[in-house]
Design an enzyme around this catalytic site. Structure first.
Site, PDB file in Angstrom:
ATOM      1  N   LYS A 125       0.856  -1.190   0.000  1.00  0.00           N
ATOM      2  CA  LYS A 125       0.000   0.000   0.000  1.00  0.00           C
ATOM      3  C   LYS A 125       0.890   1.238   0.000  1.00  0.00           C
ATOM      4  O   LYS A 125       1.867   1.296   0.765  1.00  0.00           O
ATOM      5  CB  LYS A 125      -0.904  -0.021   1.243  1.00  0.00           C
ATOM      6  CG  LYS A 125      -1.931   1.116   1.294  1.00  0.00           C
ATOM      7  CD  LYS A 125      -2.840   0.990   2.529  1.00  0.00           C
ATOM      8  CE  LYS A 125      -3.924   2.060   2.529  1.00  0.00           C
ATOM      9  NZ  LYS A 125      -4.841   1.936   3.704  1.00  0.00           N
ATOM     10  N   SER A 134     -10.380   0.137   6.918  1.00  0.00           N
ATOM     11  CA  SER A 134      -9.704   0.231   5.622  1.00  0.00           C
ATOM     12  C   SER A 134      -9.005  -1.036   5.153  1.00  0.00           C
ATOM     13  O   SER A 134      -8.540  -1.088   4.014  1.00  0.00           O
ATOM     14  CB  SER A 134      -8.679   1.373   5.637  1.00  0.00           C
ATOM     15  OG  SER A 134      -9.320   2.612   5.535  1.00  0.00           O
ATOM     16  N   SER A 150      -9.928   2.270   2.712  1.00  0.00           N
ATOM     17  CA  SER A 150      -8.990   2.946   1.856  1.00  0.00           C
ATOM     18  C   SER A 150      -8.032   2.011   1.110  1.00  0.00           C
ATOM     19  O   SER A 150      -7.437   2.421   0.111  1.00  0.00           O
ATOM     20  CB  SER A 150      -8.164   3.929   2.682  1.00  0.00           C
ATOM     21  OG  SER A 150      -7.335   3.245   3.597  1.00  0.00           O
TER      22      SER A 150
END
Lengths: 492, 98
Positions: A79, A184, A160
């Site tokens: 990420k 997330s 997210s």
């Protein structure tokens, strides 16, 4: 043998050890899949093909020498919130510009120590603020799943960690790092039909992860199945003196817990998670999950978490408050993008207006307001008190049960562009996931079924502080019972 | 509680985010939507409840202290490497003192 990209981490580990496939072959297969599908999915912000192949070559050398490390040659996506030394790290924000960290986050350093191969940096909501991956300055990510009767409508992957979940689901990577401040990891995993765990607060070091809300942020893995999550978490976790909230506790063998079963465990069903207007399919899936666990020998107990409905509003005071403080560092002076101004203050104001997207600006303003003189007690202090009550609710539940079972999300994946007008409607996505962040508890999303449109739905297991092993045990039982084999339309 | 345009302008100044007047009405509306929603917390009785600071779950210390000593340093070039503007070993900014 199946296609290399179809391998789970556990299967790839075995295939590499038996020399049925080389690390370079495995990495090339992922890079090919990325080249083919990423232009559509937009799951990656940065692809590091060259360094990935170099890492894979090193892995092949080590395997040949009998010196394989725990994740030797396993291709992962990172990420783009984790700082990676020498590789651009954006947090999906314009304000970080071409920021290239001179240091490595502890979590990614652990994965490198264990021999993982990094394919690149994955897309996310800007500064991890969002539930649809639509706030990214690098464009939205598309969910590789689509509705059976409406394949043209593009769906969000959740957020997210939307790039992480989409990349795992489409089999561009074998696993991915992610972070979870209010859901997330779990919400995008649920939307994309893959597994993801947010461990206990303090389990993974936050050092080198771009900060959003420091008392809530936790790193964790998203992977194809429960075992792969256990394998990745064992590497990612561990005490770090550079994070003052890192827990100085031994890291158990999470993988061993996956097969442990639930015989004799008491599973709590929190009655407040039965939300008004919740789709019947979600309720039916929950009941199915209860039946699976009962059949596997668990005792089902009704529990009450009376402050559940206050969790989201509490979160939307605490998280923006911490964000407004954390994001004060983006001033256009020391790193990141700069807009020139008439004087220093004008430079700050123009830099931050141009560099932050609408959702980030909104949250900074809310956070600044609730921390400002005259409003601090009414909002921020009040929220911290309610947060204490939410944590106490869980403590009382643990007197009666060993883990909790809930739905992971109130709906399946929605369409790109839906829920964008009203910020509060978007925030409601995290209704089932936020309480675990507020209380610092481990929570895991496990794909458990499909809705009438053929979209994945997930269950959530919440555990006691630092008892990820029980979470993995329960999730393992759910996974075996659900036998979830459906695949998305866009897949390597 | 709700905010008006002047309050939003003041908050934006505190947050050092430039906001154009044309964008104010929309921002006022959005912030008031969020503030009206969090009003729900008022109905919770929090008399005498110790506020939870930090994110540690029950039973864990929320912040570990360490010896106050230098653990890092001498890496000025690495720190300056991402600076949008620099002069020698310094970050450069517009003139602050006349």
């Amino acid at each position: 043998m199946s296609k290399p990209t179809d391998l789970t981490i556990a299967a790839a580990r075995a295939a590499l050890a038996r020399r049925e496939i080389s690390a370079v072959e495995l990495t090339r297969a992922c890079l090919d899949a990325i080249a083919r599908l990423n232009p559509r999915l937009n799951a990656f912000i940065t692809i590091t093909a060259e360094s990935a192949l170099r890492q894979a070559e090193e892995s092949d050398r080590r395997i040949a020498q009998g010196m394989a490390r725990p994740l030797e040659g396993i291709p992962l996506g990172i990420k783009d919130l984790f700082c990676t030394a020498g590789v651009r790290t954006t947090a999906a924000s314009r304000i970080l510009g071409n920021f290239t960290p001179p240091y490595e986050s502890t979590v990614t350093a652990h994965l490198l120590r264990d021999g993982a191969v990094f394919l690149g940096k994955l897309n996310l909501d800007e500064f991890a603020m969002g539930s649809s991956n639509a706030t990214s300055a690098f464009g939205p990510v598309e969910n590789p799943w689509s509705r059976a009767n409406d394949p043209e409508t593009r769906l969000v992957p959740g957020g997210s960690s939307g790039g992480s979940a989409a990349a795992v689901a489409a089999r561009l990577v074998l696993g991915a790092t992610a972070t979870d401040t209010g859901g997330s990891i779990r919400q995008p995993a649920a939307f994309c039909g893959v597994a993801g765990i947010k461990p206990s607060y303090g389990r993974c070091s936050r050092f080198g992860i771009v900060a959003f809300a420091s008392s809530l942020d936790q790193a964790g893995p998203i992977a194809r199945d429960v075992r792969d999550c256990a394998i990745l978490l064992r590497s990612m976790a561990g005490f770090d003196p550079r994070d003052s909230t890192s827990a100085d506790l031994p890291v158990p063998d999470f993988e061993a817990a996956v097969e442990r079963g639930v015989a004799g465990l008491r599973i709590g069903i929190p009655r407040e998670y039965r939300m008004e207007g919740m789709p019947a399919e979600i309720e039916a899936l929950w009941q199915q999950g209860i039946a699976w666990l009962r059949e596997a020998g668990a005792e089902i107990v009704d529990v009450s978490l009376p402050h559940t409905k206050y969790a989201l509003p509490t979160y939307y005071i605490v998280a923006p408050a911490e964000a407004s403080s954390n994001l004060a560092r983006y001033d256009g002076v020391r790193f990141g993008a700069r807009e020139e101004g008439e004087d220093l203050r004008d430079l700050y104001e123009r830099t931050r207006a141009a560099g932050f997207g609408a959702e980030v600006r909104r949250r900074i303003l809310i956070g600044t307001y609730v921390l400002s003189a005259g409003y601090y007690d009414a909002y921020y202090l009040k929220a911290q008190q309610v947060r204490a009550l939410i944590r106490r609710d869980f403590e009382q539940a643990w007197e009666r049960c060993d883990a909790l079972l809930t739905p992971a999300t109130p709906t399946a994946a929605f369409a790109l562009g839906e829920k964008t007008e009203d910020p509060v409607a978007m925030y409601l996505n995290d209704v089932f996931t936020v309480p675990a962040n507020l209380a610092g508890l481990p929570g895991m999303a496990v794909p458990a079924g499909l809705d009438a449109q053929g979209l994945p739905l997930a269950l959530q297991v919440i555990g006691r502080p630092f008892d990820e092993e029980t979470v993995f045990a329960v999730a393992g039982v759910l996974e075996r019972a659900a036998d979830f084999r459906a695949t998305p339309r866009l897949i390597a | 509680m709700s905010v008006d345009a002047a309050t939003v302008k003041r908050i934006a100044t505190l947050a050092r985010i430039r906001i154009e007047d044309a964008a104010l009405p929309r921002m006022v509306e959005e912030l008031n939507g969020i503030l009206a929603w969090v009003e729900m917390l008022r109905e919770v009785d929090t008399q005498g409840v110790e506020p939870m600071a930090g994110g540690a779950p029950t039973g864990q210390p929320s912040l570990r202290m360490r010896e106050d000593e230098v653990t890092d340093g001498g890496i000025a070039e690495a720190i300056l490497a991402n600076a949008p503007d620099r002069e020698g070993p310094y970050f450069a900014v517009p003139k602050v003192v006349e």
